[in-house]
Design an enzyme around this catalytic site. Structure first.
Site, PDB file in Angstrom:
ATOM      1  N   CYS A 107      -5.875   1.885   5.869  1.00  0.00           N
ATOM      2  CA  CYS A 107      -6.589   0.633   6.173  1.00  0.00           C
ATOM      3  C   CYS A 107      -6.057   0.072   7.484  1.00  0.00           C
ATOM      4  O   CYS A 107      -5.150   0.637   8.098  1.00  0.00           O
ATOM      5  CB  CYS A 107      -6.383  -0.371   5.044  1.00  0.00           C
TER       6      CYS A 107
ATOM      7  N   HIS B   2       0.852  -1.187   0.000  1.00  0.00           N
ATOM      8  CA  HIS B   2       0.000   0.000   0.000  1.00  0.00           C
ATOM      9  C   HIS B   2       0.895   1.247   0.000  1.00  0.00           C
ATOM     10  O   HIS B   2       2.087   1.176   0.343  1.00  0.00           O
ATOM     11  CB  HIS B   2      -0.916  -0.022   1.232  1.00  0.00           C
TER      12      HIS B   2
ATOM     13  N   GLU C  87       1.114   3.803   1.952  1.00  0.00           N
ATOM     14  CA  GLU C  87       1.718   4.161   3.239  1.00  0.00           C
ATOM     15  C   GLU C  87       2.923   3.262   3.555  1.00  0.00           C
ATOM     16  O   GLU C  87       3.934   3.730   4.105  1.00  0.00           O
ATOM     17  CB  GLU C  87       0.689   4.041   4.376  1.00  0.00           C
TER      18      GLU C  87
ATOM     19  N   CYS D 259      -2.252  -0.469   7.424  1.00  0.00           N
ATOM     20  CA  CYS D 259      -1.464   0.771   7.381  1.00  0.00           C
ATOM     21  C   CYS D 259      -1.610   1.577   8.667  1.00  0.00           C
ATOM     22  O   CYS D 259      -0.677   2.263   9.085  1.00  0.00           O
ATOM     23  CB  CYS D 259      -1.850   1.583   6.160  1.00  0.00           C
TER      24      CYS D 259
END
Lengths: 181, 181
Positions: B106, B73, B75, B109
């Site tokens: 999410c 992701h 991040e 993260c």
């Protein structure tokens, strides 16, 4: 540009084409990874991903210290290596896989289990023990695990928990580095 | 053995020695990363880490599709690149850093923010919008964010949220791949 993550040779070497019979054998394997990782200067956590038939797919150790990178928990390494090996971003597209971890996944790894597409998560030591040793496990609540269960993921904790917890206590006694944010 | 993660040249190139003045300018920057990433065949998410003075430290885009790896992701990429650049597994050891994300982090993260050692997390679109587009955000509860706040991390959502949400809607309309576990 490539971002390189160093995977120690020993971790790579133990990831053979072995087939495991039951949960205890798989848990013993990830506990042994955690033990070995401590000896190699890493954190006291091990993980692995297996196929439904018990075939070993990938191994993970906590490589935060070795790579100087906060997100490299054992589960994250195991998921990245499984994805790389099978060339997929969703293991569920290729069958039923399970992730074993020597210790209850932290908040980050719990989320990662969901994205990985594994159908089963099994762990040894509980987060309470990891916390008592000094590791912050982050916001992991009962309803966090419930969320995964509702997505069809089986969760099983407490497998060989005495052995799994013993490693964490040993790590503390040996004054191992506790790396929180 | 090295695990290579491919960082696209464009993402590397935009990460210059720029200084940003305020939250809106930083948010616009990560929204632009998300837009560019869609054009490049990636997911609609961008992130970046800044020093307290507004210096750009690292940039992240969601590279799940490009690398075939579920945990990549925006991040996570931003945190890994910041750790690599500054050679630390805890940004808090070097000062106060902040992570900007075009969309609410999410579950994975959110946990990663905690381990990274950033002191501030700022996002644009809410998880409700990401969910409505089809992305499962995982077990993120109000008490999850409360946990981070109690650890001294400032959380701020809704910055340029209309622009941030527009990217998610555009991604859905263009039939972009929705990659859940």
């Amino acid at each position: 540009m490539k971002l390189n993550i160093e995977i120690p040779d020993w971790l790579y070497d133990i990831c053979s084409d072995r087939v495991f019979l039951d949960d205890e054998e798989k848990m013993k394997f990830v506990i042994d990874i955690a033990k070995r990782n401590i000896k190699e200067g890493g954190g006291p956590f091990g993980a692995a991903i297996f196929s439904k038939k018990g075939e070993l797919v990938s191994c993970g150790a906590n490589l935060v210290l070795q790579n100087n990178m906060s997100v490299l928990h054992a589960e994250i390494i195991a998921i990245m290596l499984a994805d790389k090996k099978l060339n997929t971003f969703s293991l569920s597209s290729l069958g039923d896989f399970e992730l074993f971890s020597s210790s209850e996944p932290c908040a980050m790894c719990l989320g990662a289990c969901l994205w990985s597409g594994v159908k089963r998560v099994v762990f040894g030591a509980s987060k309470e023990i990891a916390k008592s040793v000094g590791f912050d496990e982050g916001p992991v609540f009962e309803q966090s695990w419930d969320y995964l269960k509702k997505k069809g993921i089986e969760i099983k904790g407490g497998v060989l928990s005495t052995d799994a917890e013993a490693i964490l206590y040993e790590y503390r006694q040996s004054n191992g580095i506790i790396y929180n944010g």
